[in-house]
Design an enzyme around this catalytic site. Structure first.
Site, PDB file in Angstrom:
ATOM      1  CB  CYS A  84      43.190  19.525   9.243  1.00 14.25           C
ATOM      2  SG  CYS A  84      44.803  19.798   7.574  1.00 14.25           S
TER       3      CYS A  84
ATOM      4  CD  GLU B  79      25.794  16.126   3.411  1.00 19.60           C
ATOM      5  OE1 GLU B  79      25.935  16.937   4.440  1.00 19.60           O
ATOM      6  OE2 GLU B  79      24.488  16.266   3.503  1.00 19.60           O
TER       7      GLU B  79
ATOM      8  CD  GLU C  68      21.472  12.558   4.779  1.00 22.23           C
ATOM      9  OE1 GLU C  68      21.860  13.053   5.001  1.00 22.23           O
ATOM     10  OE2 GLU C  68      23.487  11.454   4.977  1.00 22.23           O
TER      11      GLU C  68
ATOM     12  CD1 TRP D 147      19.222  20.389   7.281  1.00 24.16           C
ATOM     13  CD2 TRP D 147      18.742  22.137   5.821  1.00 24.16           C
ATOM     14  NE1 TRP D 147      19.026  20.288   6.554  1.00 24.16           N
ATOM     15  CE2 TRP D 147      18.396  20.887   5.148  1.00 24.16           C
ATOM     16  CE3 TRP D 147      19.067  22.758   4.615  1.00 24.16           C
ATOM     17  CZ2 TRP D 147      18.644  20.105   4.003  1.00 24.16           C
ATOM     18  CZ3 TRP D 147      18.770  23.020   3.847  1.00 24.16           C
ATOM     19  CH2 TRP D 147      18.474  21.390   2.850  1.00 24.16           C
TER      20      TRP D 147
ATOM     21  CD  GLU E 296      20.987  16.620  11.878  1.00 21.64           C
ATOM     22  OE1 GLU E 296      21.529  17.407  10.867  1.00 21.64           O
ATOM     23  OE2 GLU E 296      21.839  15.411  12.126  1.00 21.64           O
TER      24      GLU E 296
ATOM     25  CG  PHE F 205      13.012  20.397  16.058  1.00 17.53           C
ATOM     26  CD1 PHE F 205      11.524  20.509  17.309  1.00 17.53           C
ATOM     27  CD2 PHE F 205      13.758  22.035  17.410  1.00 17.53           C
ATOM     28  CE1 PHE F 205      11.519  20.411  18.324  1.00 17.53           C
ATOM     29  CE2 PHE F 205      13.157  21.898  18.925  1.00 17.53           C
ATOM     30  CZ  PHE F 205      12.059  21.630  19.539  1.00 17.53           C
ATOM     31  CG  HIS F 206      16.088  16.744   9.394  1.00 15.71           C
ATOM     32  ND1 HIS F 206      16.351  15.774   9.174  1.00 15.71           N
ATOM     33  CD2 HIS F 206      16.903  17.110   8.528  1.00 15.71           C
ATOM     34  CE1 HIS F 206      15.875  15.595   7.840  1.00 15.71           C
ATOM     35  NE2 HIS F 206      17.343  16.659   7.051  1.00 15.71           N
TER      36      HIS F 206
END
Ligand code: GLA
Length: 683
Positions: free
Chosen positions: A118, A153, A305, A313, A353, A355-356
């Site tokens: 938060c 991000e 990136e 995704w 990730e 498979f990224h």
């Protein structure tokens, strides 16, 4: 203030996110070897290392990071060091559940993924501050560390009680008193009047539509609350390491942060860009994000990136065909990037990730991907001459997050109105004409732009409206899209439905009705520039012009005979109004005609379809996004910086090919600008 040029020093930087904590030590040495082979200059380290650095509250485990940074330094790799505050360790949520976000219904958003904090939590902020201070203290003077990457991000939301108290403080600053708040929020509607500050809450899950201005202010507040998290860390870093610029990576055209306000707080602006290789308009999308980021930065920027291959995704994740990674990387450089990085260096074997893609994929150093990564690293070293150079743009698109936020409220004429889709369509129309385009805030000085486009800004402040009027009066050409200038900054509809100043500028007496179009519903329109007519979707309007001429008229349907596109002379300039979303070819013809009238031309005449041409300084980038080879005529001989080859009258470009053409008298036409880095001398 430190700048990107302090870090680039005449080089295009190249590299990616490096997560050594996911690998045994033996792999670290291998990584450095491969990074050197790939001519990597820069590794972004530690973005998700919090649980490793602080395994339990207050404990510190820096030994492994000491070793990693030393290894990288010995290998001549510089480091963009991250604060790990995007992903708090599980102990924080377990011991301090109040640091975990709550959604609109009050349900806890748990740990076990990432970003579970938060932004208003003093406990989270305190821990984030302490780890940032300790990292700055320990590594601020490390010779490998050149830049800071804060968080990752930023984009979380929280509706908890702590957030509610913070929201109230923010509202007090904005409005001073409750009367002003009640007035701005229009609480006379539905008996929503607030009698004390304590009654005010974030727009939580409710029985029916929540107050739109409350929701708009909550978006403003959330962006500011996250920005406060960023600036708190930034201030520590700026204080301890005044030589190292600070950045945080944006998501592309992301709704959660006021990107203009955020960029103003950064030394360096960075973005993450993941166009879908399957999307036929991916190159236009990439160009749009790059143009926006350059405009936010006001100069060179960082591609923090991108993916070497597929992401993980999307529903179906497509790899990049050979050459595409290179092409899109060069596109970023063409549009102002001085840093080309990837997520991530080495593809993870475990976790969400795996498979990224990575620069070093599961298939290893002999893979096609790594060979292309190596090739790109070698090529980027030849582009020293473009570093720091500007990207001249004669057109600007006006964009504002507050207008976007106000547009996404419930209870509007059409839930199908999708602001990014409209901005994308307009930018693409300009991009396909090879008209290099900046983005600008509606309050920005527009006098240097021959053409200004407003795809759709529902909310315009008085200052913005006066700015538009001044721009056109002074001789500018404005092309304005539908449902613009409707609300003031409190989301109050302007008298007459569209602000009077804008209507006078556009030569429109009345917008009688907004006439949104449903899925599958279209209007057709005709005009001298569109003799065959065109179809349009999403929106239409029942308009009555005053001084404007109608240049395209609706044919058929409820609005038969009404204007679709108008043009009005105002002062020394011209204002066009586009009351619908024309199909791409028709939309493309519109700025083309307006630009032509305004004297704005593409960098080269006669460019084949699919070829992007953009100047960076005096360097001409030609990028073939088409599926077939193309030939581009050249007005004068130029040299390709990537190969040293001289082209006299034309350039042949295979599919996905690109050249970076310098004038023959350029100081470094045959290759790299002088480059003094250690990697250079040791390779
Ligand atoms: C974002 C994040 C990265 C990674 C990539 C995957 O950009 O910043 O940590 O998750 O997405 O595409």
């Amino acid at each position: 203030m430190p700048e990107l040029s302090d870090v680039t020093r005449g080089r295009i930087l190249y590299g990616g996110d490096y997560n050594p904590e996911q690998w045994p030590r033996s792999v670290w040495r291998e990584d450095v070897r491969l990074m050197r082979e790939a001519r990597v200059t820069t590794a972004t380290v530690g973005v998700f290392s919090w649980a490793r650095l602080e395994p339990r509250p207050g404990a510190r485990d820096f030994g492994w990071l000491d070793e990693v940074l030393d290894l990288l330094h010995e290998g001549g790799i510089e480091v963009c060091l991250a604060t790990p505050t995007a992903s708090p360790p599980p102990w924080m949520g377990a011991r301090h559940p109040e640091t975990l976000p709550r959604d609109e219904s009050g349900a806890t958003v748990w740990y076990g993924a990432r970003n579970q904090f938060c932004a208003s939590s003093p406990i989270y902020c305190e821990y984030a501050l302490r780890i940032t201070e300790d990292l700055a203290e320990r590594y601020g003077g490390h010779p490998a560390v050149r830049m800071w990457h804060v968080g990752n991000e930023y984009g979380t939301h929280c509706w908890c009680d702590t957030t509610a108290r913070h929201f109230r403080r923010w509202l007090r600053t904005r409005y001073g008193g409750l009367d002003a708040l009640n007035e701005a929020w229009g609480t006379a509607f539905w008996s929503q009047r607030y009698d004390s500050w304590e009654e005010i809450i974030p727009p939580r899950r409710a029985q029916y539509l929540v107050n739109p201005t409350q929701a708009l202010d909550f978006r403003r507040f959330t962006s500011d609350a996250l920005l406060e998290c960023f600036t708190t860390e930034r201030d520590v870093l700026a204080d301890r390491t005044p030589h190292a610029p600070v950045t945080t990576n944006f998501m592309p055209l992301f709704i959660g942060q006021d990107g203009w306000a955020w960029a103003a707080e950064e030394d360096v602006v960075s973005v993450d860009v993941y166009p879908d290789p399957k999307d036929p308009h991916a190159a236009a999308y990439g160009a749009m994000v790059q143009d926006l980021t350059r405009s936010q930065a006001g100069g060179p920027w960082v591609l923090m990136e991108q993916a070497a291959g597929p992401v993980n995704w999307r529903g179906v994740n497509h790899p990049k065909p050979p050459g595409l990674m290179r092409l899109w990387s060069l596109q970023a450089v063409a549009r102002g990037a001085d840093v080309v990085c990837f997520f991530q260096w080495r593809q993870s074997r475990q976790g969400s990730e795996k498979f990224h893609s990575g620069m070093v994929p599961h298939a290893g150093e002999h893979s096609r991907t790594f060979q292309q990564v190596r090739g790109l690293g070698a090529e980027l070293r030849r582009l020293g001459g473009v570093v720091g150079r500007g990207v001249p743009a004669g057109a600007a698109i006006l964009h504002d997050w507050h207008a976007w936020w106000a547009t996404v409220q419930d209870g509007r004429p059409s839930a199908r109105l999708d602001y990014p889709q409209v901005v994308r369509a307009w930018h693409r129309a300009l991009w396909e004409q090879n008209l290099t385009t900046d983005f600008a805030h509606p309050h920005a000085d527009l006098t240097d732009y021959a053409l200004v486009a407003v795809p759709q800004l529902y909310l315009l402040t008085d200052e913005a409206l006066d700015n538009l009027v001044g721009y056109v009066r002074g001789g500018g050409t404005l092309v304005c899209g539908f449902f613009t200038g409707v609300a003031d900054e409190d989301d109050r509809v302007r008298p007459g439905g569209v602000d009077q100043r804008l209507r006078d500028l556009l030569g429109i007496r009345t917008v009688h009705e907004w006439w949104p179009l449903d899925e599958g519903e279209t209007v057709t329109a005709h005009g001298p520039s569109w003799p065959a007519g065109f179809t349009a979707t999403l929106w239409s309007e029942d308009l009555e012009p005053s001084t404007a001429e109608t240049v395209a008229r609706i044919k058929g349907g409820e609005l038969d005979g009404g204007p679709a596109i108008t043009r009005n002379r105002h002062g020394a300039g011209t204002a066009w109004y586009v009351s619908t979303l024309p199909e791409p070819a028709a939309l493309r013809a519109l700025p083309a005609r307006a630009a032509d009238e305004a004297g704005l031309r593409p960098p080269l005449p006669g460019l084949p379809e699919g070829v992007e041409a953009v100047f960076r300084g005096e360097h001409l980038f030609l990028l073939n996004h088409g599926r077939t080879p193309a030939v581009v005529p050249l007005p004068s001989a130029r040299t390709d910086l990537l190969t040293g080859r001289v082209y006299d009258t034309e350039v042949g470009l295979d599919r996905s090919a690109a050249v970076v053409l310098a004038p023959l008298d350029s100081p470094h036409p045959k290759g790299a600008a002088p480059c003094t880095e250690r990697l250079e001398s040791s390779s």
